[in-house]
Structure formats: structure tokens, C-alpha cells
Design a protein around this motif. Structure first.
Motif, PDB file in Angstrom:
ATOM      1  N   ASN A   1       0.823  -1.207   0.000  1.00 34.33           N
ATOM      2  CA  ASN A   1       0.000   0.000   0.000  1.00 34.33           C
ATOM      3  C   ASN A   1       0.857   1.256   0.000  1.00 34.33           C
ATOM      4  N   GLU A   2       1.966   1.201   0.728  1.00 28.14           N
ATOM      5  CA  GLU A   2       2.853   2.363   0.730  1.00 28.14           C
ATOM      6  C   GLU A   2       3.527   2.545  -0.618  1.00 28.14           C
ATOM      7  N   VAL A   3       3.854   1.453  -1.281  1.00 20.69           N
ATOM      8  CA  VAL A   3       4.406   1.559  -2.636  1.00 20.69           C
ATOM      9  C   VAL A   3       3.390   2.232  -3.541  1.00 20.69           C
ATOM     10  N   ARG A   4       2.135   1.810  -3.434  1.00 20.21           N
ATOM     11  CA  ARG A   4       1.085   2.390  -4.267  1.00 20.21           C
ATOM     12  C   ARG A   4       0.963   3.894  -4.004  1.00 20.21           C
TER      13      ARG A   4
ATOM     14  N   VAL B   1       3.946   5.717  -5.670  1.00 20.17           N
ATOM     15  CA  VAL B   1       3.816   5.742  -7.133  1.00 20.17           C
ATOM     16  C   VAL B   1       2.723   6.726  -7.556  1.00 20.17           C
ATOM     17  N   GLU B   2       1.613   6.710  -6.815  1.00 23.10           N
ATOM     18  CA  GLU B   2       0.512   7.621  -7.141  1.00 23.10           C
ATOM     19  C   GLU B   2       0.942   9.080  -7.001  1.00 23.10           C
TER      20      GLU B   2
ATOM     21  N   PRO C   1       9.888  10.743 -11.917  1.00 23.54           N
ATOM     22  CA  PRO C   1      10.214   9.340 -12.168  1.00 23.54           C
ATOM     23  C   PRO C   1      10.416   8.563 -10.863  1.00 23.54           C
ATOM     24  N   VAL C   2      10.166   7.260 -10.922  1.00 22.55           N
ATOM     25  CA  VAL C   2      10.241   6.394  -9.755  1.00 22.55           C
ATOM     26  C   VAL C   2      11.131   5.198 -10.066  1.00 22.55           C
ATOM     27  N   THR C   3      12.049   4.890  -9.157  1.00 24.34           N
ATOM     28  CA  THR C   3      12.889   3.696  -9.272  1.00 24.34           C
ATOM     29  C   THR C   3      12.769   2.889  -7.981  1.00 24.34           C
ATOM     30  N   PHE C   4      12.554   1.583  -8.136  1.00 25.91           N
ATOM     31  CA  PHE C   4      12.444   0.691  -6.981  1.00 25.91           C
ATOM     32  C   PHE C   4      13.822   0.117  -6.662  1.00 25.91           C
ATOM     33  N   ARG C   5      14.138   0.059  -5.366  1.00 31.42           N
ATOM     34  CA  ARG C   5      15.481  -0.350  -4.954  1.00 31.42           C
ATOM     35  C   ARG C   5      15.394  -1.443  -3.889  1.00 31.42           C
ATOM     36  N   ALA C   6      16.013  -2.602  -4.181  1.00 31.43           N
ATOM     37  CA  ALA C   6      16.087  -3.682  -3.202  1.00 31.43           C
ATOM     38  C   ALA C   6      17.451  -3.603  -2.520  1.00 31.43           C
TER      39      ALA C   6
ATOM     40  N   LEU D   1       2.359  -4.604  -8.863  1.00 32.57           N
ATOM     41  CA  LEU D   1       1.659  -3.329  -8.791  1.00 32.57           C
ATOM     42  C   LEU D   1       2.032  -2.548 -10.041  1.00 32.57           C
ATOM     43  N   LEU D   2       1.051  -2.192 -10.842  1.00 30.66           N
ATOM     44  CA  LEU D   2       1.316  -1.491 -12.092  1.00 30.66           C
ATOM     45  C   LEU D   2       1.389   0.017 -11.872  1.00 30.66           C
ATOM     46  N   ALA D   3       1.777   0.721 -12.917  1.00 27.82           N
ATOM     47  CA  ALA D   3       2.000   2.162 -12.814  1.00 27.82           C
ATOM     48  C   ALA D   3       0.746   2.917 -12.427  1.00 27.82           C
ATOM     49  N   ASP D   4      -0.439   2.382 -12.758  1.00 31.87           N
ATOM     50  CA  ASP D   4      -1.682   3.072 -12.417  1.00 31.87           C
ATOM     51  C   ASP D   4      -2.199   2.701 -11.027  1.00 31.87           C
ATOM     52  N   GLY D   5      -1.418   1.909 -10.270  1.00 28.90           N
ATOM     53  CA  GLY D   5      -1.798   1.548  -8.916  1.00 28.90           C
ATOM     54  C   GLY D   5      -2.562   0.250  -8.793  1.00 28.90           C
ATOM     55  N   THR D   6      -2.862  -0.405  -9.918  1.00 22.79           N
ATOM     56  CA  THR D   6      -3.601  -1.667  -9.881  1.00 22.79           C
ATOM     57  C   THR D   6      -2.692  -2.806  -9.461  1.00 22.79           C
ATOM     58  N   VAL D   7      -3.236  -3.712  -8.646  1.00 24.50           N
ATOM     59  CA  VAL D   7      -2.497  -4.888  -8.204  1.00 24.50           C
ATOM     60  C   VAL D   7      -3.071  -6.124  -8.880  1.00 24.50           C
ATOM     61  N   LEU D   8      -2.175  -6.965  -9.384  1.00 25.85           N
ATOM     62  CA  LEU D   8      -2.567  -8.251  -9.964  1.00 25.85           C
ATOM     63  C   LEU D   8      -1.785  -9.349  -9.260  1.00 25.85           C
ATOM     64  N   ASP D   9      -2.511 -10.314  -8.711  1.00 27.79           N
ATOM     65  CA  ASP D   9      -1.896 -11.510  -8.142  1.00 27.79           C
ATOM     66  C   ASP D   9      -2.260 -12.671  -9.051  1.00 27.79           C
ATOM     67  N   THR D  10      -1.296 -13.134  -9.835  1.00 31.10           N
ATOM     68  CA  THR D  10      -1.605 -14.169 -10.830  1.00 31.10           C
ATOM     69  C   THR D  10      -1.883 -15.521 -10.196  1.00 31.10           C
ATOM     70  N   GLY D  11      -1.594 -15.672  -8.914  1.00 37.55           N
ATOM     71  CA  GLY D  11      -1.886 -16.917  -8.216  1.00 37.55           C
ATOM     72  C   GLY D  11      -3.241 -16.927  -7.554  1.00 37.55           C
TER      73      GLY D  11
END
Length: 925
Positions: free
Chosen positions: A48-51, A54-55, A63-68, A165-175
Motif C-alpha cells: 500500500n505504501e508503494v502504491r 507511485v501515485e 520518475p520512480v525507481t524501486f530499490r532492493a 503493482l502497475l504504474a496506475d496503482g492496480t495490483v494483480l496476483d496471478t496466483g
């Protein structure tokens, strides 16, 4: 940007919205040779915080870059926009009961996942060399592979499901079926577009076949176009496009892997060939045999490690052109392993080898052989000139082309003057790395690098149709060459994919898709010399391998980040610039919160101990008054300790009046609950017969006592030594003696060495010039004296001596309750983990050594000065139910551990004392 920062602080706790110059610089640095400084760093703990981040970034067009972990080598994790730093809340791990699958968050380290899977005989497929530091988010986003996984066990091939989590904030769990259905309803157009692209590719037989051919070898250049021909369901296409997308298509918030077997039986052999061509011919045959890894090392790489300790002597005498293959085979049982060894030896039999091949199953010998391979990259880094960086490139060709491609690379090294370059890599997959040093501070050198890269890329693409990136990802480094490798049509597909997922181009722009042909020559990282106080710091390649070992990582700075900050301060000093606020912040973040534990050196590829830099800088910053006080304390050490004991008594008196919690608050956390009482200054050895041993009670043990004199550390050590048949000798004038460690940690090197020399003289006299063994009861002091003495006297740490000498002499009655064991950093650095575990196992049925706890962060006196460091270092320490106490081998560490857990932590010798005393009691019943 200020509006975005204000908005972020409305969504996230303020301390996780980072804007100070030092941390933006330090946190924004990855393992590559690129430098971009983020405008803001946002540390996130859940999806949720990532969303939210990004929003807000999208709202403000940033621009946004994710860092592990930031171990990436090609510039994937740097940005001049918003850096999203993954917090521990995203370090999740759920293992299926049978271990067949594992669901992991993006912030958990790959090696930690494997540690949890190990009891089930399973592991994740990807095995990058950085797995001890790299996190799942980066491993999946780069489709990392490694020495054994090849193309069959990488993230793409072992993916069971993914949550994005896509750029528009939508979450998809393929499982999750409900998530898939909801996504079909909300994003039907995106899925239809992916299905259309797949249909178009399949209908274009030439393009489809080219894609299939390109992925017969390792390939991480560009997007995973094989998803368009491997899958027909658009959600499956989407999930596999996310693998290797480097944060440019969305955020990977969870991955479910199909795990692979981890066989316990292994054998390795280092096989030497007279030339590269013969070695590579052998690889073609070995690929058909039951081998798990075949690592190639050219003559230059073997020469680079020949003088390192433990290397095979043959490395020094090999002729030019000689090439080695490091071969490993694994099996579920010993008979099967032998069959595999026999098959490999039969395959090698026809080849003219420099010496007969021999496999070893001895773990220590296997480690020694693999150290040859692991030492190649750091060997180049260790000898480079200050101000230069190390570049490691990563390419692949079809295995039959491997020899010719390597020879062509060597010719290009010579043509462009990279005489120090070496070649090594995963020969079984035609995947090799080449390493060279580069100065990006000189324009002509940048031009040389540009010409070299142009030639390398043209050769690999035009002559071999190879992969310009096989496993390290595209990043910024290879983005300008993606179209060269794939061709206009396939590159057009990639640009269309990027536009479908990220129409505004805000997710990690400049990575993978980059129309600037000079992008790989811009934003190059400066590497200013910074070794005036501690020369080894100039060897740092900023890879980040040190970070999981560091107790202050995540609180302030890691070792890599300390070096980044120090390099910038050194640059400013050399340029006549003021250190500014960055310099002020470094005092706390860089110096005060460094435990100087040295664990960073155990993971560093080039052996840098950042704590040594910290100590040197502390010493440089000491005022004249501080130096005088330090000298006074060293000259009158007994009196100094007496004053400290008086202060400790006063503290206990105050605790009795106001209570421990109130006193802790009044002292800013410096007074700890369960603080030991002062130690009585008597050290009585009652036994004169038996084997003589010199026992030196160290400073902390002399300072901090116990509830009763007989339970004091020194009394307990003497009692156990005598019970084991030893006659302890206490050095004369012991209360004036100190190993110097407490002075060294504050940067008072001269005073520290003076005290060490004084102790050496006393120990030499007590031991009759080294005739008797010398035992110290604190691991930090043992390490200090072992290093200072350089084997001039037989010094033993208490853990070491108890394991080697006391265990065989003592009868022990095991405790039935769980006991916690802490391997402090000094004992870990001396290699005593196994001995401490065996001591604990001899004394307790259920010894527990929490694997996620390394250095406790107390750092001598750091736990008193900056208690938040101790609290942060022990945040993951969990106490098992029914645990009766904890044991270690450093008194100050035990204070911090007691405070963190509420359990009494004492020296491991107390456990030996209790168990041997109980055994003696039972024997007389």
C-alpha cells in the motif's frame, strides 16, 4: 519537488521520507559505475505504501525507481527522481509444507530464503554470486541466474505466480483467481494488447524463431520477449514479462517460486588445459554429462589469484594460454555422486591435460577450489589504481562458439590497452564475464571505453549472434545496444510493451529502453581517492555485499554507504570545498553509529574493514583534550577502572531509588536494565598442581561483576579451569593491564598499541616465554591480541580453549530447557562458530543460535553512547518459549543482549560451570 515531499510525509512516517544530502547520496548508490542522486528517498514497508508513493510521483510527474539491495551492476537501481527503498516489512517468506514452492517478498535476501528451505532439501533456482546480499526483488527483476541454474532454473523458468503493482496503482496476483478475474474486468484492453502482440509474433515465423533461438542461451538484454511465444494466456505473458523488466513495467511485490532440489553430496575438481580452445571443446562434451557447474578461468584470471593464501601452487607455473575448468557435480547420495564423477572423468579422459584430474568431496577442499573462482573479480579490484573503477561485463554465446569468442575478446583487450583484463564465467552456458579497470575521470579514457564497447558489441552480435547481457540485466549500460542485438522489429516490440505498461514513462526511465546512443557514457560515477587514513578503502567497488552483515544498516549507514559518504567528503577536501551539512551528518551516521565490528570484511570481496576507516577518522577528529585524557587513562588504567566501578555503584544506587526504566530514560538509554554490579578485584587460583595455563581476566570482566562474587566471570573461569585439571596463573599487576581494544575503538591507536605491548610483556613473563597457553575471557580482546602478537605467544580465546581443551576433560549434564547462544562478531571473525555451537550442544539439549542476528551492535561502548544501535541490531532476536538464558563470550555484548531480551546473558563459561557442577553432583549421588 517540495510539494511532492510534503505529500509523501502525509502518507509515510516522516523519518521514512529521506531528504538529507548524505543519505540521498549513500542510499542512491548501487553496485554499478553510474551515479544519479535521488531528489527524495521513500522507505516503504508494504504494498500500500508503494502504491501511495507511485501515485504521488505520477501526480507530480516525477520518475520512480524501486530499490532492493542495490547489488546491480548496470545502473538499474539509480535515479535522480524518487527512489523507493524496500523496507523489512516486504521481507516475507512462506514455504509450502512440502517445500515445493515458496512465496517471497521482494525485500528478503536470496540466501535467507535458501537457509529456510535447506531443512527440506530445497532451494530457489536462481543462484547469483551476489545471493548473500541480493534480494528477491532484484533477483526476479533482473532474471538473475548464476553458476548452476543455467537457463532451466532462473526466475523466468521457475516462476509459479507473481504479484505486481502497475504504474496506475492496480495490483494483480496471478496466483489468485479472484485477482485474475478482477484484472480481466479492469484491464481487458491491456490483456487484449498482449494477446495481439503474441499472435502477431507467432504469425511471423521468422521473428518467433529468432526469439526462441535467442533464449536457447542466457539472455537478459531487453524485455523477456520469449513470453510472447512461450505462453498464450495474456496474464501468463504479463507475469513473465515482469521477470527481467528491471522495475520499468511495474513493482514486483511478491513472487512464488517452484523450488529445486539442493543435494547434500557434492564433488569438485579444478582441471587444467594447455589452451583455451581445448578447454572449451571439453565444455561441449561436459554439457552432456551430469555436471552442475563448469566455471572457466583464463590464464590472466588464474595469475590474478596465484599469490593468494590457499591457492594451488600450480597456478604460479602455468604457461601463457593455459585455461582451467572448475567442475562440480552433485547427487542425492554418495553412490550416485561417484557414478557422476566417473562419467565426468571418462569424458575428460581423451583430452591432454596438464595434470590428471582429481575430484574432492571434502567440504574444506571444495571451498578452497571455489575460492580460486571467487577470488578472480576481487583480485582485479584490489590492485586497481585509486580513482578507477572495476567493470564486469557479462555476455553469452552458443557453447560451440565459446573458445573463439573468448579469443576474440582477448584480442580486443590488447587492441584497446586493457592489459589487466581477465575472463571467467559459466562455461556450461557459454556465459562469460570479463573484468577490467577503467578511469572515468579522464575524457580520453571514457573515449577508450566507448570504442572498446562498440567493438565488443559489434563482434558479439555480428559474428556470434550472442547476448550482450546474459544474467546481469540490461540497465543503463547496455540500453543503447538493445536494438543492435535484437534488430529493429524486436526492439519495436519492446518499446510497445513499455508504452502499454507505463504510458507516462515514469517507471525507471532510461533503463532497458533508451534512445540516447551515448546513454552508457553519461552519469558515470566518480571514484575519488579516499585512502589517506585507511588505504584499503580505495579498493571498495561499492557492490553492497557487506550490508547484510552490518548492525547499523537500515538505521543510518552501511559500510558501503559510509565509504560513499567518506569519498565525497574526501573529494570536497581535495577541491577546497566545505563539508557542509553532509559533513555534520556524517559524524553521527558515519562515525557514532559504526560498531567497528569488522563483520563487513568477512563479506567484502576485497577484504575491506570499514570499521578500521571509522577508527582512523575518529582518531583524526580527536581534540587535544581527548588525546590527553586518553593518554592519562592508559597510563593510570587501574585508577581509571576504579573510578568506573565507583560510577557503576552509583548507578545501582540510583536504580534502587528511581527504578531501572526511569534511570534508563534519565540517562538517554545509557543505563541498561540488568546492568552487572562491579566486579570484586580478587582473582584467586587455589590449585597449584596440574597443567599450567595463564588466564588474563579482561577489562570488562574486571569491571562488571555478578550477583555474588563466586558467580563473577573471573571466579567462574578459574573454577572451571581447575575442575578440568588446570592450574591457572594470573599475570602480575593485572588491574593495570589492558589489551588496548577500548582505546583502539576510539581511534587512539598509539595508546592502544602501548597497552597491548604492556600486556604482551606481562603475558610473556607469566607464561614463561610462551611455554604455557594463555586464555582471554573476551573474544574482542582475544582477536585484538591474536592480531597484535602475530603468533609470538600462544593466545587462545575462551571459546577456543574451552572447546579444544576443556570439553575432553569435563563431565557435563545437559540442560533440558532451550538456551540462546550469541556468536559475537569477534568470535565470528576468528572462525569459532562451529566451536561455540559444539560447546552449547555439549551443555544443552536445545541450543538456539538465531540466524538473523549477527553483530549485537553494542560495539564496546556504542551500546551506552548510541543505544539505538544496539536496539536496531537486535530487533530480530526472538526468544524461544521456555528459554532460561543466553550465553556468549563478550561481557559488553551480554549487557546489550540482556537488555534486549530481558533474559540473563552471560559468558559461555557459566554454562560449562553449571553443567559440569551438576554432572559432578549427580556422580556423587
Amino acid at each position: 519537488m517540495s510539494a511532492l515531499i510534503d505529500a509523501l510525509r502525509q502518507r509515510l512516517p516522516a523519518h521514512r521520507v529521506i531528504t538529507d544530502e548524505l543519505r540521498r547520496l549513500a542510499y542512491g548508490t548501487d553496485g554499478s559505475f553510474y551515479r544519479l542522486i535521488p531528489e527524495v528517498v521513500a522507505e516503504v514497508e508494504d504494498e500500500n505504501e508503494v502504491r501511495d508513493v507511485v501515485e504521488l510521483a505520477r501526480t507530480h510527474s516525477r520518475p520512480v525507481t524501486f530499490r532492493a539491495a542495490g547489488t546491480s551492476l548496470c545502473g538499474q537501481a539509480v535515479t535522480d527522481g524518487v527512489l523507493v527503498l524496500l523496507g523489512e516489512g516486504l521481507a516475507t517468506c512462506r514455504i509450502a509444507p512440502d517445500g515445493a514452492t515458496v512465496k517471497v517478498g521482494p525485500a528478503i535476501v536470496g540466501a535467507e530464503v535458501n537457509r529456510r528451505l535447506a531443512p527440506l532439501g530445497r532451494k530457489i533456482g536462481p543462484d547469483p554470486a551476489s545471493i548473500n546480499a541480493a534480494k528477491i526483488g532484484g533477483i526476479a527483476a533482473n532474471n538473475s541466474s548464476g553458476m548452476c541454474c543455467g537457463t532451466a532454473q532462473n526466475s523466468y523458468r521457475t516462476l509459479a505466480s507473481i504479484r505486481v503493482l502497475l504504474a496506475d496503482g492496480t495490483v494483480l496476483d496471478t496466483g489468485d483467481a479472484a485477482s485474475r478475474n478482477a484484472f480481466h474486468a479492469s484491464h481487458g484492453m491491456l490483456l487484449d494488447s498482449l494477446a495481439r502482440l503474441s499472435d502477431e509474433v507467432r504469425a511471423n515465423h521468422a521473428l518467433a524463431e529468432r526469439i526462441r533461438t535467442k533464449y536457447k542461451i542466457k539472455n537478459t538484454t531487453g524485455y523477456s520477449l520469449n513470453a510472447l511465444v512461450d505462453y498464450s494466456d495474456p496474464i501468463d505473458i504479463l507475469s513473465h514479462l515482469m521477470i527481467g523488466s528491471e522495475g520499468t513495467l511495474g513493482f514486483i511485490s511478491e513472487v512464488t517460486y517452484q523450488t529445486v532440489p539442493e543435494y547434500a553430496h557434492k564433488a569438485s575438481a579444478l582441471v587444467f588445459f594447455a589452451d583455451m580452445e581445448t578447454a572449451c571443446r571439453a565444455v561441449v562434451g561436459l554439457k552432456q554429462q551430469p555436471v552442475d557447474a563448469v566455471e572457466l578461468l583464463d590464464r590472466a584470471s588464474l595469475r590474478a589469484v596465484a599469490d593468494k593464501p590457499g591457492m594451488p601452487p600450480l597456478l604460479k607455473t602455468l604457461a601463457d594460454g593455459a585455461t582451467a575448468l572448475l567442475i562440480e557435480t552433485r547427487a542425492p547420495d554418495a553412490p550416485d555422486l561417484q557414478r557422476r564423477i566417473d562419467a565426468v572423468l571418462a569424458e575428460l579422459a581423451p583430452y591432454p591435460l596438464i595434470e590428471a584430474p582429481s575430484f574432492t568431496t571434502n567440504p574444506a577442499e571444495i571451498d578452497r577450489l571455489w575460492n580460486v573462482r571467487k577470488g578472480t573479480f576481487p583480485a582485479v579490484g584490489a590492485v586497481r589504481k585509486p580513482g578507477t573503477t572495476v567493470i564486469i561485463e557479462d555476455v553469452a554465446v552458443a557453447v560451440p562458439d565459446l573458445a573463439a569468442a573468448c579469443l576474440d575478446l582477448q584480442q580486443l583487450f590488447a587492441k584497446h590497452g586493457y592489459t589487466e583484463a581477465i575472463i571467467f564465467g559459466h562455461a556450461l552456458e557459454g556465459n562469460v564475464h570479463f573484468v577490467f579497470t577503467q578511469d572515468f575521470g579522464i575524457e580520453s579514457e571514457v573515449a577508450r571505453y566507448a570504442a572498446f564497447m562498440d567493438d565488443v558489441c559489434a563482434m558479439l552480435v555480428e559474428k556470434y549472434d550472442g547476448s550482450l547481457k546474459a544474467e546481469h540485466g540490461t540497465g543503463r549500460n547496455m540500453a543503447p545496444f538493445v536494438e543492435l542485438e535484437w534488430g529493429t522489429q524486436a526492439y519495436g516490440l519492446m518499446k510497445e510493451i513499455k508504452a502499454l505498461f507505463d504510458p507516462e514513462g515514469l517507471l525507471n526511465p532510461g533503463v532497458i529502453i533508451n534512445d540516447d546512443p551515448q546513454a552508457h557514457l553519461k552519469h558515470l560515477k566518480p571514484m575519488p581517492a579516499a585512502g589517506q587514513l585507511y588505504a584499503p578503502v580505495d579498493r571498495c567497488i561499492e557492490c553492497g555485499f557487506c550490508e547484510p552483515q552490518c548492525p547499523s544498516h537500515g538505521l543510518t549507514l552501511s559500510p558501503r554507504q559510509r565509504i560513499v559518504g567518506w569519498r565525497e567528503l574526501s573529494r570536497r577536501q581535495a577541491a577546497g570545498e566545505a563539508p557542509g551539512q553532509l559533513g555534520e551528518d556524517y559524524l553521527y551516521m558515519g562515525l557514532d553509529t559504526c560498531a567497528t565490528c569488522g563483520l563487513c570484511s568477512t563479506a567484502c570481496p576485497v577484504g575491506i574493514e570499514t570499521g578500521a576507516l571509522t577508527r582512523a577518522v575518529r582518531g583524526e577528529n580527536l581534540s587535544g583534550v581527548a588525546r590527553q585524557l586518553g593518554k592519562l587513562a592508559a597510563d593510570h588504567f587501574g585508577a581509571t577502572q576504579a573510578l568506573a566501578r565507583t560510577a557503576l555503584k552509583a548507578g545501582h544506587l540510583a536504580e534502587a531509588i528511581v527504578g531501572p526504566k526511569a534511570l534508563g530514560r534519565l540517562t538517554g538509554g545509557k543505563w541498561k536494565e540488568g546492568m552487572p554490579t562491579p566486579q570484586p578485584l580478587t582473582y584467586r587460583a587455589t590449585r597449584s598442581d596440574g597443567d599450567k595455563v595463564v588466564y588474563f581476566p579482561t577489562c570488562a570482566g574486571r569491571m562488571f561483576g555478578a550477583d555474588t562474587p563466586e558467580h563473577a566471570l573471573s571466579a567462574t573461569v578459574i573454577r572451571v579451569l581447575e575442575r578440568a585439571g588446570y592450574a591457572p596463573i594470573i599475570p602480575e599487576g593485572v588491574n593495570e593491564l589492558c589489551c588496548g581494544q577500548s582505546f583502539a575503538s576510539k581511534g587512539m591507536a598509539d595508546d592502544a598499541d602501548r597497552k597491548s605491548a604492556q600486556l604482551e610483556a606481562a603475558l610473556r613473563k607469566a607464561s614463561d616465554n610462551g611455554k604455557y597457553p594463555i586464555v582471554l575471557d573476551a573474544s574482542a580482546c582475544s582477536l585484538r591480541m591474536k592480531t597484535f602478537l602475530a603468533e609470538r605467544l600462544p593466545v587462545f580465546d575462551l571459546v577456543e580453549f574451552a572447546h579444544d581443551a576443556l570439553l575432553p576433560r569435563l563431565m557435563l549434564q545437559k540442560k533440558s530447557d532451550p538456551v540462546l547462544i550469541h556468536l559475537n562478531c569477534s568470535a565470528r571473525r576468528m572462525g569459532f562458530e562451529g566451536k561455540l555451537k559444539q560447546l552449547a550442544a555439549a551443555c544443552a539439549v536445545q541450543p538456539v543460535m538465531p540466524p538473523e542476528v549477527k553483530c549485537c551492535g553494542f560495539g564496546g561502548d556504542r551500546g551506552f553512547v548510541v543505544p539505538e544501535l544496539n536496539a536496531h541490531a537486535l530487533r530480530k532476536l526472538e526468544v524461544p518459549a521456555g528459554c532460561c538464558g543466553g550465553y556468549s563470550s563478550n561481557q559488553t555484548c551480554e549487557i546489550g543482549l540482556t537488555n534486549a531480551t530481558g533474559l540473563p546473558y552471560r559468558s559461555i563459561v557459566h554454562l560449562l560451570d553449571e553443567c559440569s557442577e551438576e554432572a559432578a553432583r549427580l556422580a556423587t549421588c
